[in-house]
Motif scaffolding. Structure first.
Motif, short mmCIF file in Angstrom:
data_model
loop_
_atom_site.label_atom_id
_atom_site.label_comp_id
_atom_site.label_asym_id
_atom_site.label_seq_id
_atom_site.Cartn_x
_atom_site.Cartn_y
_atom_site.Cartn_z
N SER A 43 16.26 10.91 21.35
CA SER A 43 16.32 10.74 22.88
C SER A 43 15.31 10.02 23.57
O SER A 43 15.66 9.43 24.56
CB SER A 43 16.43 12.29 23.45
OG SER A 43 15.26 12.82 23.70
N GLU A 44 14.02 9.82 23.03
CA GLU A 44 13.01 9.23 23.62
C GLU A 44 12.86 7.92 22.75
O GLU A 44 11.48 7.35 23.22
CB GLU A 44 12.00 9.93 24.19
CG GLU A 44 12.47 11.08 25.11
CD GLU A 44 11.36 11.86 25.95
OE1 GLU A 44 10.30 11.25 25.91
OE2 GLU A 44 11.84 13.05 26.40
N ARG A 47 11.52 4.79 24.74
CA ARG A 47 10.42 4.80 25.55
C ARG A 47 9.21 4.93 24.49
O ARG A 47 7.88 5.11 25.13
CB ARG A 47 10.50 6.25 26.10
CG ARG A 47 11.22 6.23 27.40
CD ARG A 47 11.15 7.57 28.07
NE ARG A 47 12.27 7.87 29.09
CZ ARG A 47 13.28 8.59 28.94
NH1 ARG A 47 13.32 9.34 27.98
NH2 ARG A 47 14.27 8.53 29.97
N ILE A 49 8.27 6.92 21.89
CA ILE A 49 7.69 8.02 21.58
C ILE A 49 7.18 8.03 19.92
O ILE A 49 7.72 7.26 19.22
CB ILE A 49 8.39 9.19 22.00
CG1 ILE A 49 7.91 10.49 21.73
CG2 ILE A 49 9.74 9.30 21.01
CD1 ILE A 49 8.83 11.86 22.30
#
Length: 137
Positions: A43-44, A47, A49
């Motif tokens: 989900s990240e 970004r 992660i």
């Protein structure tokens, strides 16, 4: 005596069944932790992660999270995360009209060139070749 032996055997069986139950609960908890880490990464990933971020967010040491991944998946977190990243990239190449730069960003790559190199290394074809041969939209 026979009665004491039967009682002892029953006690041993009870202890073993309780131990097996506790171990299965522990195993489920470990599997859930690994699944949670994978979902968080998925989900990240756009970004940027990484495993350190994930271990902090889950509340486990980096070493313990790595041990859980090896125990549950038989692989390292980096290998599992690479697989998630590359499968998402493949889906985006096949099923969208996103630019390769947009796909790179969505999959957590800082540069399109590093995305292309990783894609070729993983799938043995360029993202462009993937799109040409498998486009379904």
């Amino acid at each position: 005596t026979l009665k004491s032996r039967i009682a002892s055997d029953k006690l041993s069986l009870l202890f073993c069944s309780k131990l097996i139950h506790l171990l299965s609960i522990e195993s489920r908890d470990e599997s859930n932790t690994v699944e949670k880490a994978m979902a968080l990464f998925s989900s990240e990933m756009d970004r940027g992660i990484n495993i350190t971020d994930i271990s902090e967010r889950i509340g486990l040491s980096l070493a313990h999270l790595r041990r859980l991944f090896h125990k549950i998946t038989g692989s390292s977190p980096s290998k599992v995360f690479e697989e998630i990243r590359m499968k998402r990239a493949r889906e985006l190449c096949r099923f969208t009209d996103y630019s390769f730069g947009e796909i790179a960003g969505a999959c957590g790559f800082a540069e399109q060139s590093s995305f292309s190199k990783a894609y070729i290394r993983y799938w043995n074809k360029t993202p462009s070749d993937e799109r040409k041969s498998e486009k379904i939209i």
